[in-house]
Design an enzyme around this catalytic site. Structure first.
Site, PDB file in Angstrom:
ATOM      1  N   GLU A 190     -26.417 -45.761 -16.243  1.00 29.58           N
ATOM      2  CA  GLU A 190     -25.484 -46.290 -17.298  1.00 29.58           C
ATOM      3  C   GLU A 190     -25.786 -47.263 -18.246  1.00 29.58           C
ATOM      4  OE1 GLU A 190     -22.021 -47.246 -15.221  1.00 29.58           O
ATOM      5  OE2 GLU A 190     -21.834 -45.331 -14.387  1.00 29.58           O
ATOM      6  N   HIS A 231     -14.402 -50.350 -17.345  1.00 35.68           N
ATOM      7  CA  HIS A 231     -15.294 -49.527 -16.323  1.00 35.68           C
ATOM      8  C   HIS A 231     -16.425 -50.533 -15.901  1.00 35.68           C
ATOM      9  CE1 HIS A 231     -18.225 -46.491 -15.195  1.00 35.68           C
ATOM     10  NE2 HIS A 231     -19.126 -47.343 -15.744  1.00 35.68           N
ATOM     11  N   TYR A 263     -20.047 -39.231 -17.938  1.00 38.83           N
ATOM     12  CA  TYR A 263     -19.406 -39.034 -16.850  1.00 38.83           C
ATOM     13  C   TYR A 263     -19.738 -37.788 -16.080  1.00 38.83           C
ATOM     14  CZ  TYR A 263     -15.799 -42.980 -17.458  1.00 38.83           C
ATOM     15  OH  TYR A 263     -15.263 -44.162 -17.494  1.00 38.83           O
ATOM     16  N   ASN A 277      -7.222 -47.254 -17.848  1.00 40.85           N
ATOM     17  CA  ASN A 277      -7.270 -48.331 -17.014  1.00 40.85           C
ATOM     18  C   ASN A 277      -8.108 -49.362 -17.346  1.00 40.85           C
ATOM     19  OD1 ASN A 277      -9.603 -47.160 -16.598  1.00 40.85           O
ATOM     20  ND2 ASN A 277      -9.324 -46.851 -14.371  1.00 40.85           N
ATOM     21  N   LYS A 293     -12.676 -50.063 -22.495  1.00 40.76           N
ATOM     22  CA  LYS A 293     -12.284 -48.606 -22.844  1.00 40.76           C
ATOM     23  C   LYS A 293     -11.315 -48.650 -23.953  1.00 40.76           C
ATOM     24  CE  LYS A 293     -12.667 -46.769 -18.304  1.00 40.76           C
ATOM     25  NZ  LYS A 293     -12.137 -45.817 -17.148  1.00 40.76           N
TER      26      LYS A 293
HETATM   27  P1  GDP Z   1     -13.506 -46.256 -11.376  1.00 41.70           P
HETATM   28  O1  GDP Z   1     -15.034 -46.495 -10.755  1.00 41.70           O
HETATM   29  O2  GDP Z   1     -12.657 -47.300 -10.840  1.00 41.70           O
HETATM   30  O3  GDP Z   1     -13.479 -46.337 -12.853  1.00 41.70           O
HETATM   31  O4  GDP Z   1     -13.096 -44.977 -10.952  1.00 41.70           O
HETATM   32  P2  GDP Z   1     -13.770 -43.461 -10.728  1.00 41.70           P
HETATM   33  O5  GDP Z   1     -15.369 -43.605 -10.926  1.00 41.70           O
HETATM   34  O6  GDP Z   1     -13.148 -42.874  -9.468  1.00 41.70           O
HETATM   35  O7  GDP Z   1     -13.280 -42.570 -11.936  1.00 41.70           O
HETATM   36  C1  GDP Z   1     -13.684 -42.857 -13.197  1.00 41.70           C
HETATM   37  C2  GDP Z   1     -12.567 -42.722 -14.153  1.00 41.70           C
HETATM   38  O8  GDP Z   1     -11.910 -41.687 -14.207  1.00 41.70           O
HETATM   39  C3  GDP Z   1     -11.516 -43.834 -13.911  1.00 41.70           C
HETATM   40  O9  GDP Z   1     -11.839 -45.486 -14.438  1.00 41.70           O
HETATM   41  C4  GDP Z   1     -10.188 -43.555 -14.577  1.00 41.70           C
HETATM   42  O10 GDP Z   1     -10.308 -43.552 -16.106  1.00 41.70           O
HETATM   43  C5  GDP Z   1     -10.471 -41.894 -14.265  1.00 41.70           C
HETATM   44  N1  GDP Z   1      -9.740 -41.409 -13.072  1.00 41.70           N
HETATM   45  C6  GDP Z   1     -10.081 -41.573 -11.887  1.00 41.70           C
HETATM   46  N2  GDP Z   1      -9.207 -41.045 -11.229  1.00 41.70           N
HETATM   47  C7  GDP Z   1      -8.565 -40.414 -11.905  1.00 41.70           C
HETATM   48  C8  GDP Z   1      -7.309 -39.628 -11.690  1.00 41.70           C
HETATM   49  O11 GDP Z   1      -6.792 -39.171 -10.711  1.00 41.70           O
HETATM   50  N3  GDP Z   1      -6.721 -39.196 -12.685  1.00 41.70           N
HETATM   51  C9  GDP Z   1      -6.924 -39.248 -13.749  1.00 41.70           C
HETATM   52  N4  GDP Z   1      -6.103 -38.698 -15.059  1.00 41.70           N
HETATM   53  N5  GDP Z   1      -7.851 -40.225 -14.301  1.00 41.70           N
HETATM   54  C10 GDP Z   1      -8.565 -40.765 -13.302  1.00 41.70           C
END
Ligand code: GDP
Length: 140
Positions: A129, A118, A52, A115, A12
């Site tokens: 994807e 991905h 997304y 973070n 990222k």
């Molecule tokens: P991943 O599969 O671990 O990447 O997590 P998810 O699919 O739940 O979320 C996609 C991305 O959205 C994450 O990698 C973070 O960059 C972002 N994200 C997820 N949860 C949160 C949150 O509670 N707050 C914020 N600001 N970003 C989030």
């Protein structure tokens, strides 16, 4: 049972900007992933929203898509037995506060949003994807 799988990894914008590409690709190579293809892209807000789409409507959707389009990303197509789960294990938990020692997010993530990486979370999402960023002929 072990199955040969393909998955999408993204380094990222935060991690690209902090110079983490080499370290992250090194982790993938050490774990024996085959790197099928990779490209540096600077995606638009609209392209981030399309990627997304599953998160549309969530409170962090706007902020997430703004972040993902703020600078270059490296998209990588990976292949290995059980690649999907294994890459997610190497990534660590979404929130770096919960990420285990030795994971990419423990080392590089700044916050639950910024973070570093991905990884696709299932076979159907991996297919979507990979096809979002790569044409079939690029994944031989
Ligand atoms: P991943 O599969 O671990 O990447 O997590 P998810 O699919 O739940 O979320 C996609 C991305 O959205 C994450 O990698 C973070 O960059 C972002 N994200 C997820 N949860 C949160 C949150 O509670 N707050 C914020 N600001 N970003 C989030």
């Amino acid at each position: 049972m072990k199955t040969l799988q393909r998955t999408l990894a993204i380094i990222k914008p935060d991690a690209v900007a902090r110079g983490a590409i080499g370290d992250i690709i090194g982790s993938l190579e050490r774990r024996g992933f085959r790197i099928l293809s990779g490209k540096m892209l600077h995606i638009t807000r609209k392209q981030a929203e399309g990627f997304y789409a599953v998160h549309a409507g969530k409170p962090f959707f706007e902020s997430l898509t703004k972040f993902m389009s703020e600078g270059p990303i490296l998209v990588i197509a990976l292949e290995k037995e059980n690649a999907i789960a294994e890459w997610r294990e190497i990534m660590g938990a979404t929130n770096p506060a919960n990420a285990k020692e030795g994971t990419v997010r423990k080392k590089w993530a700044e916050s639950i949003e910024r973070n570093a990486v991905h990884g696709s979370d299932a076979e159907d999402t991996a297919r979507f994807e990979l096809s979002y960023f790569f044409a079939g002929y690029e994944l031989q």
